[in-house]
Design a protein around this motif. Structure first.
Motif, mmCIF file in Angstrom:
data_model
loop_
_atom_site.group_PDB
_atom_site.id
_atom_site.type_symbol
_atom_site.label_atom_id
_atom_site.label_comp_id
_atom_site.label_asym_id
_atom_site.label_seq_id
_atom_site.Cartn_x
_atom_site.Cartn_y
_atom_site.Cartn_z
ATOM 1 N N ALA A 1 64.396 -18.677 -13.173
ATOM 2 C CA ALA A 1 63.407 -18.907 -14.230
ATOM 3 C C ALA A 1 62.619 -17.629 -14.531
ATOM 4 O O ALA A 1 62.363 -17.314 -15.704
ATOM 5 C CB ALA A 1 62.458 -20.036 -13.817
ATOM 6 N N MET A 2 62.251 -16.883 -13.495
ATOM 7 C CA MET A 2 61.507 -15.638 -13.691
ATOM 8 C C MET A 2 62.350 -14.611 -14.442
ATOM 9 O O MET A 2 61.848 -13.900 -15.314
ATOM 10 C CB MET A 2 61.052 -15.077 -12.350
ATOM 11 N N GLN B 1 64.616 -15.167 -16.592
ATOM 12 C CA GLN B 1 64.844 -15.575 -17.978
ATOM 13 C C GLN B 1 63.615 -15.383 -18.867
ATOM 14 O O GLN B 1 63.701 -15.527 -20.075
ATOM 15 C CB GLN B 1 65.309 -17.035 -18.020
ATOM 16 N N GLU B 2 62.478 -15.065 -18.265
ATOM 17 C CA GLU B 2 61.254 -14.800 -19.021
ATOM 18 C C GLU B 2 61.018 -13.288 -19.040
ATOM 19 O O GLU B 2 60.580 -12.711 -18.046
ATOM 20 C CB GLU B 2 60.053 -15.497 -18.374
ATOM 21 N N PRO B 3 61.335 -12.612 -20.155
ATOM 22 C CA PRO B 3 61.246 -11.140 -20.195
ATOM 23 C C PRO B 3 59.912 -10.575 -19.728
ATOM 24 O O PRO B 3 59.886 -9.595 -18.985
ATOM 25 C CB PRO B 3 61.506 -10.806 -21.673
ATOM 26 N N ASN B 4 58.795 -11.164 -20.127
ATOM 27 C CA ASN B 4 57.484 -10.631 -19.721
ATOM 28 C C ASN B 4 57.284 -10.743 -18.212
ATOM 29 O O ASN B 4 56.749 -9.836 -17.571
ATOM 30 C CB ASN B 4 56.351 -11.342 -20.458
ATOM 31 N N VAL B 5 57.698 -11.859 -17.642
ATOM 32 C CA VAL B 5 57.554 -12.057 -16.196
ATOM 33 C C VAL B 5 58.477 -11.093 -15.444
ATOM 34 O O VAL B 5 58.065 -10.439 -14.475
ATOM 35 C CB VAL B 5 57.855 -13.526 -15.812
ATOM 36 N N ALA B 6 59.728 -10.988 -15.893
ATOM 37 C CA ALA B 6 60.693 -10.100 -15.228
ATOM 38 C C ALA B 6 60.226 -8.646 -15.302
ATOM 39 O O ALA B 6 60.300 -7.916 -14.308
ATOM 40 C CB ALA B 6 62.076 -10.265 -15.860
ATOM 41 N N GLN B 7 59.726 -8.217 -16.456
ATOM 42 C CA GLN B 7 59.237 -6.840 -16.594
ATOM 43 C C GLN B 7 58.039 -6.591 -15.696
ATOM 44 O O GLN B 7 57.927 -5.536 -15.076
ATOM 45 C CB GLN B 7 58.902 -6.540 -18.054
#
Length: 181
Positions: free
Chosen positions: A138-139, A141-147
């Motif tokens: 899930a993390m 797949q969320e660009p802001n969270v992954a970055q």
């Protein structure tokens, strides 16, 4: 080249399924790609395409034992270890404990510190732990969270680094060559 002249007894001319352990029935495919050399690649449990058992102790010590088991099962006495990324500390520690068996150590994109409490970076531990697979997916797949997570982990790598200018300058830039013949 006539491969039968250079094929060890346990090697094959074509890929073959072989058990790697009497404890767990795992198999591997063997391919001859270097003359007079055997190349063995594997993923530690929990990494890459390997199984990800929930009850496995994902520690460096356990992985050192896994490396030992693979080499012993395949009856490899001398080895050139080529670890990449998070397998670097495992290979380095194993090499330090078994210098008589290590011909060379080629490190690719890895880290190491002489610290008894050395652990995997949080980012690697999170994505390698099967217990957190759903959260990690899930993390990612969320660009802001992954970055944010990547930026945060990058900052952690530099947190314990010596001040600029305290490292010895490199006098030569070179390429490590491993003699194969």
């Amino acid at each position: 080249m006539n491969t039968s002249e250079h094929t060890p007894q346990h090697a094959s001319h074509t890929p073959e399924e072989r058990p790697t352990s009497t404890v767990q029935k795992r198999s591997y495919a063997e391919h001859r790609i270097l003359r007079d050399r055997q190349v063995v690649t594997f993923d530690f449990l929990g990494w890459g395409t390997s199984d990800k058992p929930m009850d496995y102790p994902y520690t460096s010590k356990q992985q050192e034992g896994d490396l030992q088991a693979v080499l012993d099962t395949l009856e490899v006495e001398q080895v050139v270890l080529v670890p990449h990324d998070a397998s670097g500390p495992v290979a380095i520690n194993w090499a330090l404990d078994h210098p008589e068996r290590v011909t060379a150590l080629v490190l690719l994109n890895t880290y190491y510190a002489d610290a008894p409490t050395l652990r995997f970076p949080e980012f690697i531990a999170l994505f390698a732990d099967p217990a957190h697979a759903t959260l990690a997916r899930a993390m990612a797949q969320e660009p802001n969270v992954a970055q944010w997570l990547l930026r945060w982990q990058g900052e952690q790598f530099g947190a314990g680094a010596p001040e600029r200018g305290t490292l010895l300058p490199m006098e030569k830039t070179g390429l490590l060559l491993v003699r194969l013949a």
